[in-house]
Design a protein around this motif. Structure first.
Motif, PDB file in Angstrom:
ATOM      1  N   LYS A   1      53.477  12.630   3.715  1.00 29.68           N
ATOM      2  CA  LYS A   1      54.925  12.505   3.829  1.00 29.68           C
ATOM      3  C   LYS A   1      55.421  12.104   5.218  1.00 29.68           C
ATOM      4  O   LYS A   1      56.388  11.372   5.351  1.00 29.68           O
ATOM      5  CB  LYS A   1      55.533  13.860   3.464  1.00 29.68           C
ATOM      6  CG  LYS A   1      56.794  13.713   2.676  1.00 29.68           C
ATOM      7  CD  LYS A   1      57.279  15.073   2.214  1.00 29.68           C
ATOM      8  CE  LYS A   1      58.528  14.927   1.393  1.00 29.68           C
ATOM      9  NZ  LYS A   1      58.374  14.090   0.224  1.00 29.68           N
ATOM     10  N   ASN A   2      54.767  12.585   6.257  1.00 32.00           N
ATOM     11  CA  ASN A   2      55.291  12.329   7.596  1.00 32.00           C
ATOM     12  C   ASN A   2      54.640  11.137   8.291  1.00 32.00           C
ATOM     13  O   ASN A   2      54.900  10.885   9.463  1.00 32.00           O
ATOM     14  CB  ASN A   2      55.130  13.578   8.463  1.00 32.00           C
ATOM     15  CG  ASN A   2      56.045  14.686   7.976  1.00 32.00           C
ATOM     16  OD1 ASN A   2      57.189  14.428   7.600  1.00 32.00           O
ATOM     17  ND2 ASN A   2      55.532  15.900   7.916  1.00 32.00           N
TER      18      ASN A   2
ATOM     19  N   ASP B   1      55.065   8.159   8.959  1.00 33.56           N
ATOM     20  CA  ASP B   1      55.966   7.010   9.092  1.00 33.56           C
ATOM     21  C   ASP B   1      55.210   5.817   9.674  1.00 33.56           C
ATOM     22  O   ASP B   1      54.430   5.962  10.605  1.00 33.56           O
ATOM     23  CB  ASP B   1      57.119   7.350  10.051  1.00 33.56           C
ATOM     24  CG  ASP B   1      58.125   8.283   9.400  1.00 33.56           C
ATOM     25  OD1 ASP B   1      57.855   8.738   8.272  1.00 33.56           O
ATOM     26  OD2 ASP B   1      59.164   8.555  10.032  1.00 33.56           O
TER      27      ASP B   1
ATOM     28  N   GLU C   1      47.638   6.673  -2.957  1.00 33.84           N
ATOM     29  CA  GLU C   1      48.675   7.688  -3.102  1.00 33.84           C
ATOM     30  C   GLU C   1      49.608   7.585  -1.904  1.00 33.84           C
ATOM     31  O   GLU C   1      49.186   7.806  -0.776  1.00 33.84           O
ATOM     32  CB  GLU C   1      48.050   9.084  -3.151  1.00 33.84           C
ATOM     33  CG  GLU C   1      46.992   9.206  -4.240  1.00 33.84           C
ATOM     34  CD  GLU C   1      46.234  10.531  -4.228  1.00 33.84           C
ATOM     35  OE1 GLU C   1      45.334  10.707  -5.053  1.00 33.84           O
ATOM     36  OE2 GLU C   1      46.545  11.391  -3.367  1.00 33.84           O
ATOM     37  N   SER C   2      50.848   7.233  -2.167  1.00 31.43           N
ATOM     38  CA  SER C   2      51.752   7.033  -1.045  1.00 31.43           C
ATOM     39  C   SER C   2      52.984   7.905  -1.187  1.00 31.43           C
ATOM     40  O   SER C   2      53.615   7.931  -2.234  1.00 31.43           O
ATOM     41  CB  SER C   2      52.147   5.567  -0.938  1.00 31.43           C
ATOM     42  OG  SER C   2      52.903   5.378   0.238  1.00 31.43           O
ATOM     43  N   ARG C   3      53.298   8.605  -0.118  1.00 34.87           N
ATOM     44  CA  ARG C   3      54.446   9.512  -0.119  1.00 34.87           C
ATOM     45  C   ARG C   3      55.396   9.203   1.023  1.00 34.87           C
ATOM     46  O   ARG C   3      56.118  10.074   1.478  1.00 34.87           O
ATOM     47  CB  ARG C   3      53.963  10.965   0.030  1.00 34.87           C
ATOM     48  CG  ARG C   3      53.321  11.518  -1.204  1.00 34.87           C
ATOM     49  CD  ARG C   3      52.349  12.638  -0.866  1.00 34.87           C
ATOM     50  NE  ARG C   3      51.721  13.153  -2.064  1.00 34.87           N
ATOM     51  CZ  ARG C   3      50.864  12.496  -2.815  1.00 34.87           C
ATOM     52  NH1 ARG C   3      50.543  11.249  -2.516  1.00 34.87           N
ATOM     53  NH2 ARG C   3      50.333  13.052  -3.887  1.00 34.87           N
ATOM     54  N   ASN C   4      55.341   8.014   1.531  1.00 34.25           N
ATOM     55  CA  ASN C   4      56.244   7.682   2.623  1.00 34.25           C
ATOM     56  C   ASN C   4      56.719   6.244   2.461  1.00 34.25           C
ATOM     57  O   ASN C   4      55.904   5.323   2.390  1.00 34.25           O
ATOM     58  CB  ASN C   4      55.527   7.858   3.967  1.00 34.25           C
ATOM     59  CG  ASN C   4      56.474   7.660   5.129  1.00 34.25           C
ATOM     60  OD1 ASN C   4      57.086   6.600   5.279  1.00 34.25           O
ATOM     61  ND2 ASN C   4      56.625   8.684   5.948  1.00 34.25           N
ATOM     62  N   PRO C   5      58.062   6.058   2.408  1.00 31.49           N
ATOM     63  CA  PRO C   5      58.574   4.712   2.118  1.00 31.49           C
ATOM     64  C   PRO C   5      58.354   3.732   3.249  1.00 31.49           C
ATOM     65  O   PRO C   5      58.342   2.528   3.018  1.00 31.49           O
ATOM     66  CB  PRO C   5      60.070   4.950   1.893  1.00 31.49           C
ATOM     67  CG  PRO C   5      60.380   6.222   2.610  1.00 31.49           C
ATOM     68  CD  PRO C   5      59.126   7.054   2.547  1.00 31.49           C
ATOM     69  N   THR C   6      58.174   4.227   4.474  1.00 32.92           N
ATOM     70  CA  THR C   6      58.006   3.279   5.577  1.00 32.92           C
ATOM     71  C   THR C   6      56.553   2.862   5.736  1.00 32.92           C
ATOM     72  O   THR C   6      56.221   2.023   6.563  1.00 32.92           O
ATOM     73  CB  THR C   6      58.490   3.886   6.914  1.00 32.92           C
ATOM     74  OG1 THR C   6      57.646   5.000   7.236  1.00 32.92           O
ATOM     75  CG2 THR C   6      59.923   4.384   6.801  1.00 32.92           C
ATOM     76  N   ALA C   7      55.693   3.452   4.930  1.00 33.62           N
ATOM     77  CA  ALA C   7      54.277   3.084   5.002  1.00 33.62           C
ATOM     78  C   ALA C   7      54.036   1.850   4.138  1.00 33.62           C
ATOM     79  O   ALA C   7      54.785   1.575   3.202  1.00 33.62           O
ATOM     80  CB  ALA C   7      53.414   4.232   4.517  1.00 33.62           C
TER      81      ALA C   7
END
Lengths: 494, 420, 249
Positions: free
Chosen positions: A393-394, A396, A422-428
């Motif tokens: 999540k963090n 970025d 598995e992606s939990r961050n939109p800026t990634a």
């Protein structure tokens, strides 16, 4: 004769007598009785004269192991392993840990010479290519069955503050470092094989690069399984402090034996702020014969923690050996701006099975990972890429790029690609690409029209296919790896 | 998730079967076999590789009842769907409603009992559940050479029972040699319910089934559907699945390319917000030479939504000259959205061209800026880029009326979705 | 010298060459012209030994070797070079490395000394300069990302470095602009000598303005239906294949 039939014949010819590292060596061995229980764990610990904390740590791991199940998610098949039918300790008879090369059994030195691993320091110097003149020598730690038999250039390295020694020695000479880091990247209960290793590991290499030091030479460990019915459970621990840098190479061979031998190693890497670790492996354990008899079962846990900002861990592997390969060198990217890389060539022929890949866990901001995997399947083998990219999540600005290419040679083998994203961050941003192909007839014909033999043409095309990985290897290893690819695949194309 | 929640839920379904089995219509032997399989295996759990990203806990925590035949009028709900003016089969709570339906002329359609079809169920637990509790369904047979046009297949959850219901419709489509059909599915409803449809499609030589699916279930609904498509030589299964609704949804499509030059398109778009969870899982089995498959799957995720894509291309030894392609792309529009993607290749033939790709990211800042610098307000600019992102999956839909219907469903979804 | 006698060949169930007789004496350049589908490319593939063709009759001798009995690489070592109509891409394989491997394989087969990297690079750079090609040609991967014209030039560069005794140019002019055409022609002309012969396969007369052949042969329907001097190419250009084919029938 059609190219296909011709090449399949050549494969057969090559693979029957093809494993050139299959000789065994007659050395008097000190062996623990077969089987695994608390007493064996205690025995291993006492043979090494270990401190109480380490014995406790081993026993805890053993208790965890008994509760764990052998993992079954990989695309591999084998008869059940009888863990009670193995020797968990085997060492050349002699006093432990020779202090200098003169103390090493001459038979052993001869064996390493035969393998092309020069343990005599002057031999190494003599063997250095004179072309550039400045290429530093390579320091080598040789692990024979369960114990380290020789480490070269220790003194030279010590001058720059680098510690490079058997881990069994580090336990005594640098207990605080070992205690701090052992199991900190791969906890004892991480998985079935890691737990087993933690309980019974015998030896392996220990590397410590202090703050700001760039290791003056390549470090290398050479693993050799020799004794029958032994498992090899080495443990490697590499710590690089702030701003340090090390390039570490690992090579492995084993004699040709009819029975399967178990190899369950654990490698832990720790990179602190701005530190760089480059870890290269050429794995050439005995793969078994053309019918799948014998060969090493290679269940290995390798993981690196990029703990500091801007640290970097780079795994490069060329996997041509082992009957079964189960191996996922991973990076835990904790420090902001840290970098993880995985470059892999995996070749399977005959009845070999490989399920290998990586895990890239992005935790810190602006972390970056690159995965390049080249799988080559021939004969009746199965070759699977399995890789996880997880963006927490963090993380970025995290970035991942993955390229997985498979090459099939012949129509009796399998090539599989199993990525988990598995992606939990939109800026990634993550990108994954995979392709499967074969060596095209027109490519082969083009090369042959220019005068290359069928075998040379295959070697050339396969090396081209693997180029993005091979260029990551240190020069000496790259040349070895190219030859190894050629030998593994000689003539296997149609 | 605790195993016992799943087990308790499975027990609930089994008890329902035990109480009702003498009253179910249709093939009782097959139903009994399904019940037997379900009794042995239960609901899929999180330790199964195929279910690692979709946990059925919320479903298992809800008790579902057998719906009774409704006498109330649901035509208002139907009107709200603004269906295209086409022949239609309407199922309310899983049961065929003759008054709301409009049968096409000259096509053989049977309703009133589940249409089990002739494709083996692959050991799918959700299919065993369906087989055990199936009440109704449509058997659609298209004779060789006939172009049957378009048939709408509408499912409505009516929310008229005062407690959650589950329904398990079972449809079987058969296309004779050279036949053609567009089957346009719309799944919708209100309240809390569990829709568990299974569709089998047997596509003969040179036949084409276009299967368009619009999943806009109620926000509290569960939707777990499975399609088996078996395609003979030169046949085509061309599907597009749109996922907009539901609390927990999974669409499984298994395409089996059994004859030379058979072809499958498994495209999808998932647009999810709030705490929605939607999973699109496919397998394409290439079982004959020169078969081809194409998949383009797009996810747009906002809020706390979780999207899942699992796609497997299997190439059998005999299936030389296979051409398989799979692309999965995700736009993450909020900090709390999440995507899990697992594209897979499993290949046993050497003369093949297979590839997959997967990308995850947010809207391109440069593109957004470019549009805004040309005077397009930010919200519109985002919509334009999102629509552009979806176009690779949506544009191939050749059926104008259904594409328009889906486009307006997407527009309506977008109007309601929270701005990130 | 190349001597083809009553050669019949084709692919499964289909005969493409229906009895070819052709002699190319050492030192001469011959052109083979013919309409599409006449068997031009088949002839070049059979001479160079590509899999997938069945020879059903006749012989092809090259410098006393029975070509049809040899592997492709043996034919290459014997001095036969095929410039491909569609040069093949080899991803990851560096052009220089490829050429040196090929050259040394041929030299080894002929019992000649191999060239080390330094000597090879010197040779290759000299040829590149002579052919007015870009220096990076050697660094790039074999034909990967090359334009159509670059691929054809790369074929000519390979030919210049490998120095064959007989070059077969299979529609090397297709897809070339006039400047590239000149470079290709210059490359071939530079090799012309009493020890070098070439078989230039083309559809158009255009290339033959730059590589002037000693003889021109017309291939149609799997047979050589007419042979003549360079003027025959102009006649074909003026009247078309149909007229020549009709006349021969």
């Amino acid at each position: 004769m059609a190219a296909v039939a011709e090449t399949l014949d050549t494969v057969a010819a090559v693979t029957e007598g093809g494993y050139k590292w299959g000789f065994s060596t007659d050395i008097e061995m000190d062996m623990a009785p077969k089987g695994l229980n608390e007493d064996i764990v205690r025995l291993i610990s006492s043979r090494k004269n270990e401190p109480a904390w380490l014995l406790e740590w081993r026993l805890k791991a053993f208790a965890l192991w008994k509760k764990l199940d052998e993992p079954n998610w990989a695309k591999i098949h084998h008869a059940p392993i009888d863990y009670q039918d193995l020797h968990y300790y085997a060492a050349p008879k002699k006093k432990q840990g020779p202090k200098s090369l003169d103390e090493v059994d001459p038979e052993l030195l001869k064996m390493y010479e035969k393998l092309g691993i020069p343990l005599k320091e002057h031999a190494i110097l003599a063997g250095v290519e004179p072309v550039e003149g400045e290429r530093p020598p390579i320091a080598i730690d040789a692990v024979f069955d369960s114990v380290s038999v020789a480490t070269t250039f220790k003194d030279t390295l010590a001058k720059s503050g680098v510690i490079f020694c058997p881990i069994s020695e580090a336990v005594h000479s640098h207990p605080e470092l070992v205690r701090q880091y052992l199991g900190s990247v791969v906890p004892a209960g991480d998985n079935y094989f890691a737990a087993l290793n933690s309980a019974v590991f015998s030896d392996g290499s220990f590397v410590f690069i202090p703050k700001g030091v760039r290791c003056p030479m390549e470090l290398s460990t050479y693993f050799r399984i020799n004794a029958r019915n032994t498992g090899q459970f080495e443990r490697t621990l590499i710590i690089v402090e702030d701003g340090g840098h090390v390039s570490y190479l690992e090579g492995c061979t084993a004699p040709q034996r009819d029975e399967n031998q178990l190899h369950a190693a654990v490698v832990e890497l720790v990179a602190l702020t701005d530190a760089t670790i480059k870890y290269s492996t050429v794995q050439n354990w005995y793969p078994g014969d053309a019918d799948g008899k014998g060969g090493i079962y290679n269940f290995v846990t390798k993981r690196g923690a990029c703990r500091g900002a801007r640290s970097k861990i780079s795994w490069t592997q060329v996997e041509t050996g082992s009957a079964i390969t189960w191996k996922y060198p991973s990076c835990v990217l904790i420090g902001d701006g840290s970098v993880g890389e995985f470059y892999s060539v995996a070749v399977t022929t005959n009845r070999q099975q490989a399920d290998t890949g990586t895990k890239m866990i992005h935790i810190g901001k602006n972390t970056k990972s690159t995965i390049v995997s080249k799988g080559i399947s021939a004969g009746r083998s199965d070759n699977t890429y399995r890789g996880l990219v997880r963006i927490m999540k963090n993380a970025d600005g995290a970035r991942n790029f993955t390229q997985c290419d498979s090459l099939l040679i012949g129509d009796q083998c399998g090539a599989h690609t199993v990525p988990y994203i598995e992606s939990r961050n939109p800026t990634a941003k993550t990108e994954h690409e995979a392709t499967t192909s074969k060596i095209a007839e027109d490519q082969l014909f083009y090369c042959r029209q220019r005068g290359l033999s069928q075998e040379d043409a295959v070697g050339l095309i396969v090396n081209g296919f693997c180029k993005d990985v091979l260029k990551e290897l240190p020069m000496e290893f790259a040349v070895e790896a190219q030859k190894l690819l050629a030998v593994s695949l000689e003539g296997s194309v149609g | 998730m605790s195993q016992t929640t799943l087990q308790a839920s499975a027990q609930g379904f089994l008890a329902r079967y035990a109480g009702l089995k003498s009253r179910f219509p249709g093939d009782n032997a097959q139903r009994a076999a399904g019940a037997d399989a379900f009794a042995r295996h239960g609901l899929p759990g999180p330790r199964e590789e195929a279910w690692r990203y979709t946990a059925l806990r919320p479903l298992a925590e809800t008790a579902f009842h057998e719906p009774v035949i409704l006498l109330s009028d649901t035509s208002a709900q139907l009107t709200a769907l603004a269906l295209p003016d086409l022949p239609r089969l309407v199922f309310i709570d899983g049961r065929f409603s003759a008054p709301l339906s409009r049968l096409p002329d000259g096509i053989s359609i049977t309703t009133g009992a589940p249409a089990f079809g002739h494709i083996a169920d692959n050991g799918e637990k959700l299919v065993a559940l369906n087989t055990m509790l199936a009440e109704d369904g449509a058997a659609i047979d298209i004779a060789p050479g006939i172009d049957a046009g378009t048939i709408l297949l509408v499912s409505l959850g009516a929310d008229a029972h005062g407690h959650p219901v589950s329904f398990h419709p079972r449809h079987a489509i058969r296309l004779g040699q050279g036949a053609r059909l567009t089957l346009a599915e719309i799944n919708s409803g209100t309240g809390v319910y569990f829709n568990n449809p299974v569709i089998t499609a047997e596509i003969a030589e040179d036949a084409t089934l276009v299967h368009l699916r619009e999943q806009r279930e109620a926000p509290g609904a569960f939707h777990l559907s499975t399609v088996f498509a078996k395609v003979a030589a030169r046949g085509t299964y061309d599907s597009f699945s749109l996922a907009l609704g539901g609390r927990l949804a999974r669409v499984q499509v298994h395409a089996h390319l059994a004859g030379e030059n058979a072809m499958a398109h498994l495209n999808a778009a998932q647009l999810l917000g709030a705490t929605q969870h939607s999973d699109f899982t496919t397998t394409v089995r290439h079982d004959a030479p020169s078969t081809a498959s194409r998949q383009t799957v797009k996810n747009v995720l906002t809020g706390h939504a979780k999207g899942v894509f699992q796609g497997k291309i299997e190439v059998a030894r005999i299936a030389q000259k296979t051409d398989g392609y799979q692309m999965n792309q995700t736009l993450l529009l909020s900090r709390d959205a999440e995507i899990d993607s697992k594209p897979q290749l499993e290949i046993y033939a050497d003369d093949v061209k297979c590839s997959h790709g997967c990308t995850v990211g947010e809207l391109d800042a440069d593109q957004l800026f470019y549009l805004r610098s040309r005077g397009v307000p930010e919200a519109d600019a985002r919509n334009i880029l999102i629509r552009a992102f979806l176009s690779e999956a949506l544009d191939p839909i050749a059926h104008d009326a259904m594409r328009d219907h889906m486009e307006s469903a997407i527009a309506a979804w977008w109007d309601k979705a929270p701005t990130p | 010298m190349l001597e083809i006698n009553a050669l019949r060949a084709g692919i499964t169930d289909k005969e493409i060459l229906k009895g070819i007789d052709l002699i190319v004496p050492t030192g001469e350049v011959h052109a083979i012209m013919g309409p599409n589908g006449s068997g031009k490319s088949t002839l070049s593939y059979i001479l160079s030994g590509r899999d997938g063709y069945d020879v059903t009759g006749g012989t092809a001798m090259f410098d006393g070797h029975d070509l049809l009995e040899m592997d492709p690489e043996e034919r290459a070592a014997a001095g036969l070079f095929l410039a491909f109509q569609y040069p093949v891409e080899l991803p990851g394989v560096n052009n220089a490395n490829f050429l040196r491997t090929a050259l040394n394989a041929q030299r080894r087969a002929r019992g000649e000394e191999e060239l080390d990297a330094v000597k090879f690079l010197k040779l290759a750079r000299a040829e590149i300069k002579r052919l007015s090609m870009a220096d990076d040609m050697l660094k790039r991967n074999v034909n990967v990302g090359f334009s159509g014209g670059e691929k054809k030039r790369n074929e000519v560069l390979q030919m210049a470095i490998l120095r064959p005794k007989l070059a077969i140019l299979d529609e090397t002019d297709s897809g070339l602009d006039i400047d590239a055409l000149k470079i290709v022609a210059d490359g071939v002309n530079a090799l012309r000598s009493p020890d070098f012969s070439a078989l230039v396969i083309t559809h158009y007369q255009r290339l033959l303005d730059y590589i002037v052949p000693d003889r021109v042969h017309v291939l149609a329907g799997g047979r050589i239906i007419r042979s003549g001097g360079p003027e025959l190419a102009h006649e074909l250009e003026a009247n078309g294949y149909a007229a020549v084919v009709a006349e021969a029938a």
